[in-house]
Enzyme design. Sequence first.
Site, PDB file in Angstrom:
ATOM      1  N   GLY A 114      32.747  10.885  -3.571  1.00  0.00           N
ATOM      2  CA  GLY A 114      31.393  11.618  -4.080  1.00  0.00           C
ATOM      3  C   GLY A 114      30.224  10.863  -4.635  1.00  0.00           C
ATOM      4  O   GLY A 114      30.516   9.785  -5.272  1.00  0.00           O
ATOM      5  N   MET A 115      29.276  11.621  -4.831  1.00  0.00           N
ATOM      6  CA  MET A 115      28.144  10.972  -5.471  1.00  0.00           C
ATOM      7  C   MET A 115      28.522  10.411  -6.618  1.00  0.00           C
ATOM      8  O   MET A 115      28.161   9.310  -7.079  1.00  0.00           O
ATOM      9  CB  MET A 115      26.778  11.792  -5.289  1.00  0.00           C
ATOM     10  CG  MET A 115      25.602  11.212  -6.012  1.00  0.00           C
ATOM     11  SD  MET A 115      24.077  12.500  -5.617  1.00  0.00           S
ATOM     12  CE  MET A 115      24.402  13.673  -6.545  1.00  0.00           C
ATOM     13  N   ASP A 150      43.922  15.856  -2.087  1.00  0.00           N
ATOM     14  CA  ASP A 150      43.272  17.225  -1.928  1.00  0.00           C
ATOM     15  C   ASP A 150      43.761  18.221  -3.244  1.00  0.00           C
ATOM     16  O   ASP A 150      44.982  18.331  -3.543  1.00  0.00           O
ATOM     17  CB  ASP A 150      43.731  17.874  -0.980  1.00  0.00           C
ATOM     18  CG  ASP A 150      43.200  19.340  -0.594  1.00  0.00           C
ATOM     19  OD1 ASP A 150      42.574  19.799  -1.692  1.00  0.00           O
ATOM     20  OD2 ASP A 150      43.232  19.912   0.282  1.00  0.00           O
ATOM     21  N   ILE A 151      42.745  18.417  -4.212  1.00  0.00           N
ATOM     22  CA  ILE A 151      43.129  18.767  -5.488  1.00  0.00           C
ATOM     23  C   ILE A 151      43.458  20.325  -5.496  1.00  0.00           C
ATOM     24  O   ILE A 151      44.072  20.754  -6.215  1.00  0.00           O
ATOM     25  CB  ILE A 151      41.855  18.661  -6.559  1.00  0.00           C
ATOM     26  CG1 ILE A 151      40.736  19.465  -5.992  1.00  0.00           C
ATOM     27  CG2 ILE A 151      41.540  17.226  -6.924  1.00  0.00           C
ATOM     28  CD1 ILE A 151      39.766  19.724  -7.359  1.00  0.00           C
ATOM     29  N   THR A 154      30.947  21.424  -3.630  1.00  0.00           N
ATOM     30  CA  THR A 154      29.339  21.525  -4.170  1.00  0.00           C
ATOM     31  C   THR A 154      28.262  22.335  -3.290  1.00  0.00           C
ATOM     32  O   THR A 154      27.038  22.003  -3.343  1.00  0.00           O
ATOM     33  CB  THR A 154      28.970  19.901  -4.437  1.00  0.00           C
ATOM     34  OG1 THR A 154      29.009  19.223  -3.032  1.00  0.00           O
ATOM     35  CG2 THR A 154      29.977  19.475  -5.742  1.00  0.00           C
ATOM     36  N   ASP A 185      25.277  23.570 -14.828  1.00  0.00           N
ATOM     37  CA  ASP A 185      24.529  24.266 -15.397  1.00  0.00           C
ATOM     38  C   ASP A 185      24.553  25.658 -14.646  1.00  0.00           C
ATOM     39  O   ASP A 185      24.112  26.719 -15.558  1.00  0.00           O
ATOM     40  CB  ASP A 185      23.305  23.957 -15.546  1.00  0.00           C
ATOM     41  CG  ASP A 185      22.591  23.345 -14.055  1.00  0.00           C
ATOM     42  OD1 ASP A 185      23.490  23.106 -13.220  1.00  0.00           O
ATOM     43  OD2 ASP A 185      21.548  23.534 -13.631  1.00  0.00           O
ATOM     44  N   TYR A 209      29.241  29.902  -6.140  1.00  0.00           N
ATOM     45  CA  TYR A 209      29.350  28.684  -6.705  1.00  0.00           C
ATOM     46  C   TYR A 209      29.690  28.618  -8.212  1.00  0.00           C
ATOM     47  O   TYR A 209      30.595  27.995  -8.848  1.00  0.00           O
ATOM     48  CB  TYR A 209      28.208  27.674  -6.367  1.00  0.00           C
ATOM     49  CG  TYR A 209      28.326  26.170  -6.831  1.00  0.00           C
ATOM     50  CD1 TYR A 209      29.220  25.272  -6.743  1.00  0.00           C
ATOM     51  CD2 TYR A 209      27.467  25.738  -7.961  1.00  0.00           C
ATOM     52  CE1 TYR A 209      29.180  23.956  -7.252  1.00  0.00           C
ATOM     53  CE2 TYR A 209      27.302  24.677  -8.754  1.00  0.00           C
ATOM     54  CZ  TYR A 209      28.304  23.667  -8.231  1.00  0.00           C
ATOM     55  OH  TYR A 209      28.403  22.341  -8.811  1.00  0.00           O
ATOM     56  N   LYS A 261      32.800  27.402 -10.414  1.00  0.00           N
ATOM     57  CA  LYS A 261      32.732  26.446 -11.589  1.00  0.00           C
ATOM     58  C   LYS A 261      33.095  26.915 -13.057  1.00  0.00           C
ATOM     59  O   LYS A 261      33.867  26.459 -13.728  1.00  0.00           O
ATOM     60  CB  LYS A 261      31.491  25.833 -11.866  1.00  0.00           C
ATOM     61  CG  LYS A 261      30.665  24.888 -10.597  1.00  0.00           C
ATOM     62  CD  LYS A 261      31.898  23.807 -10.166  1.00  0.00           C
ATOM     63  CE  LYS A 261      31.731  22.782 -11.100  1.00  0.00           C
ATOM     64  NZ  LYS A 261      32.644  21.597 -10.751  1.00  0.00           N
ATOM     65  N   TRP A 276      21.651  19.242 -11.862  1.00  0.00           N
ATOM     66  CA  TRP A 276      20.767  18.571 -11.083  1.00  0.00           C
ATOM     67  C   TRP A 276      21.078  17.043 -11.016  1.00  0.00           C
ATOM     68  O   TRP A 276      20.214  15.949 -11.107  1.00  0.00           O
ATOM     69  CB  TRP A 276      19.189  18.828 -11.791  1.00  0.00           C
ATOM     70  CG  TRP A 276      18.786  20.212 -11.713  1.00  0.00           C
ATOM     71  CD1 TRP A 276      19.148  21.205 -11.897  1.00  0.00           C
ATOM     72  CD2 TRP A 276      17.237  20.234 -11.686  1.00  0.00           C
ATOM     73  NE1 TRP A 276      18.666  22.560 -12.042  1.00  0.00           N
ATOM     74  CE2 TRP A 276      17.201  21.920 -11.975  1.00  0.00           C
ATOM     75  CE3 TRP A 276      16.216  19.659 -11.702  1.00  0.00           C
ATOM     76  CZ2 TRP A 276      15.919  22.602 -12.002  1.00  0.00           C
ATOM     77  CZ3 TRP A 276      14.846  20.399 -11.823  1.00  0.00           C
ATOM     78  CH2 TRP A 276      15.041  21.880 -11.806  1.00  0.00           C
TER      79      TRP A 276
HETATM   80  N1  LIG Z   1      25.160  17.893  -7.742  1.00  0.00           N
HETATM   81  C1  LIG Z   1      24.668  18.495  -8.527  1.00  0.00           C
HETATM   82  O1  LIG Z   1      23.587  18.806  -8.749  1.00  0.00           O
HETATM   83  C2  LIG Z   1      25.680  18.800  -9.745  1.00  0.00           C
HETATM   84  C3  LIG Z   1      25.162  19.667 -11.005  1.00  0.00           C
HETATM   85  C4  LIG Z   1      26.018  19.861 -11.844  1.00  0.00           C
HETATM   86  C5  LIG Z   1      27.268  19.616 -11.847  1.00  0.00           C
HETATM   87  N2  LIG Z   1      27.818  19.120 -10.629  1.00  0.00           N
HETATM   88  C6  LIG Z   1      29.147  18.776 -10.627  1.00  0.00           C
HETATM   89  O2  LIG Z   1      29.504  17.308 -10.539  1.00  0.00           O
HETATM   90  C7  LIG Z   1      30.762  16.998  -9.927  1.00  0.00           C
HETATM   91  C8  LIG Z   1      30.335  15.981  -8.971  1.00  0.00           C
HETATM   92  O3  LIG Z   1      29.349  16.465  -7.919  1.00  0.00           O
HETATM   93  P1  LIG Z   1      28.738  15.232  -6.834  1.00  0.00           P
HETATM   94  O4  LIG Z   1      27.046  15.774  -7.024  1.00  0.00           O
HETATM   95  O5  LIG Z   1      29.061  14.099  -6.927  1.00  0.00           O
HETATM   96  O6  LIG Z   1      29.315  16.107  -5.496  1.00  0.00           O
HETATM   97  P2  LIG Z   1      29.757  15.625  -4.040  1.00  0.00           P
HETATM   98  O7  LIG Z   1      28.826  14.387  -3.816  1.00  0.00           O
HETATM   99  O8  LIG Z   1      29.848  16.612  -3.171  1.00  0.00           O
HETATM  100  O9  LIG Z   1      31.106  14.974  -4.517  1.00  0.00           O
HETATM  101  C9  LIG Z   1      32.232  15.984  -4.497  1.00  0.00           C
HETATM  102  C10 LIG Z   1      33.393  15.220  -3.980  1.00  0.00           C
HETATM  103  O10 LIG Z   1      34.616  16.063  -4.043  1.00  0.00           O
HETATM  104  C11 LIG Z   1      35.295  16.094  -2.781  1.00  0.00           C
HETATM  105  N3  LIG Z   1      36.127  17.196  -2.607  1.00  0.00           N
HETATM  106  C12 LIG Z   1      35.827  18.195  -2.027  1.00  0.00           C
HETATM  107  N4  LIG Z   1      36.865  19.272  -2.056  1.00  0.00           N
HETATM  108  C13 LIG Z   1      37.845  18.547  -2.460  1.00  0.00           C
HETATM  109  C14 LIG Z   1      39.000  18.653  -2.457  1.00  0.00           C
HETATM  110  N5  LIG Z   1      39.671  19.860  -2.443  1.00  0.00           N
HETATM  111  N6  LIG Z   1      40.016  17.850  -3.131  1.00  0.00           N
HETATM  112  C15 LIG Z   1      39.467  16.647  -3.559  1.00  0.00           C
HETATM  113  N7  LIG Z   1      38.188  16.214  -3.133  1.00  0.00           N
HETATM  114  C16 LIG Z   1      37.475  17.104  -2.906  1.00  0.00           C
HETATM  115  C17 LIG Z   1      34.004  15.965  -1.715  1.00  0.00           C
HETATM  116  O11 LIG Z   1      34.642  15.250  -0.616  1.00  0.00           O
HETATM  117  P3  LIG Z   1      34.230  15.944   0.850  1.00  0.00           P
HETATM  118  O12 LIG Z   1      32.759  15.342   0.722  1.00  0.00           O
HETATM  119  O13 LIG Z   1      34.836  14.985   1.898  1.00  0.00           O
HETATM  120  O14 LIG Z   1      34.394  17.381   0.969  1.00  0.00           O
HETATM  121  C18 LIG Z   1      33.287  15.051  -2.655  1.00  0.00           C
HETATM  122  O15 LIG Z   1      33.596  13.682  -2.105  1.00  0.00           O
HETATM  123  C19 LIG Z   1      31.262  18.330  -9.298  1.00  0.00           C
HETATM  124  O16 LIG Z   1      32.001  18.916 -10.205  1.00  0.00           O
HETATM  125  C20 LIG Z   1      29.922  19.105  -9.266  1.00  0.00           C
HETATM  126  O17 LIG Z   1      30.141  20.557  -9.510  1.00  0.00           O
HETATM  127  C21 LIG Z   1      27.057  18.542  -9.467  1.00  0.00           C
END
Ligand SMILES: NC(=O)c1ccc[n+]([C@@H]2O[C@H](COP(=O)([O-])OP(=O)(O)OC[C@H]3O[C@@H](n4cnc5c(N)ncnc54)[C@H](OP(=O)(O)O)[C@@H]3O)[C@@H](O)[C@H]2O)c1
Length: 284
Positions: free
Chosen positions: A10-11, A36-37, A62, A102, A125, A129, A151
């Site tokens: 992921g990002m 897969d968690i 996400t 957030d 969502y 969380k 964000w």
């Molecule tokens: N993006 C934001 O703005 C934001 C803001 C606040 C908090 N967060 C939190 O920050 C964290 C990282 O987010 P991110 O932005 O990096 O999101 P992301 O790019 O969507 O990364 C999440 C990763 O989790 C993987 N995933 C999904 N379902 C899964 C499962 N069942 N088992 C294992 N892996 C799984 C996804 O794989 P696939 O792509 O293959 O599904 C993806 O690689 C998350 O907890 C998110 O809630 C994000």
Amino acid sequence: MHFVITGAAGMLGQDLVAAAKAAGHEAAALPRADLDISDRAAVHDALDSSRADVVFNCAAWTNVDGAETSPDEALAINGAGAGNVARAAAAAGAWTIHVSSDYVFDGTKREPYVESDMVGPVSSYGRSKLEGEHEVAAAAPERYTIVRSSWLFGAGGPCFPATILRLAAERDELNVVDDQVGCPTFTGHLSSALLDLAARRPLGIVHVAGGGLCSWYEFARAIVAGSGLRCEVKPCTTAEMPRPATRPAYSVLRSERGDEVPALPDWHDGLAEYTAVTRAVSTR
Ligand SMILES: NC(=O)c1ccc[n+]([C@@H]2O[C@H](COP(=O)([O-])OP(=O)(O)OC[C@H]3O[C@@H](n4cnc5c(N)ncnc54)[C@H](OP(=O)(O)O)[C@@H]3O)[C@@H](O)[C@H]2O)c1
């Protein structure tokens, strides 16, 4: 230290793996394809043999709008899945650092949210969380840090700056909402803070987000201004741009935990680093 990182493709996961390795740690990167968690037994097996000091859970559902129509799927990953990771980590003697959001807040406050503020998610969502936070705290009550951030943007995934740059290259004019305010957070900065937290291990919830605050409109203006693209960014309201999921109108995060929690650079600095990293990649 020895780390396991879930959601490693992921990002945030990608930046965290790179930052951990650059800092000399051993980092076992587990993308979804490898773990897969939501599979409790698989998570137990993966962590049981890992010898991890700290497990970072970056895996999540996400798709904020998609969670409105698939709440059970979001909950299975963001809720029960997070619990699976913390439970298995605790059984293996490891500390869990779980990333939350957030969006656990309703956004009605008009001053920064701190850790002790009342939660009240306004989307599926956000509820998933929040359930994850409860699951992690219950599964590993003495061995967890929940990191709420906001964000996120980074080179490793689709994100707001990437979308704005694409649209600004295609159009003369863009309308962006000006009545949602938050803290853009560069994943490179958050990754460094996560490594810092792995060393400090504060128990409970911490808020870690980019310094400063802005609306999406202000963020978009800064992105376009730094790009050299000639596109006019105009403010609009959330009501003018309806989305399936409600977003908090205000979700500025700050920590009330003092020196226990690293402070991140201002979001303008994060945007400058993002721009430098993505330009370096595109000119390779
Ligand atoms: N993006 C934001 O703005 C934001 C803001 C606040 C908090 N967060 C939190 O920050 C964290 C990282 O987010 P991110 O932005 O990096 O999101 P992301 O790019 O969507 O990364 C999440 C990763 O989790 C993987 N995933 C999904 N379902 C899964 C499962 N069942 N088992 C294992 N892996 C799984 C996804 O794989 P696939 O792509 O293959 O599904 C993806 O690689 C998350 O907890 C998110 O809630 C994000």
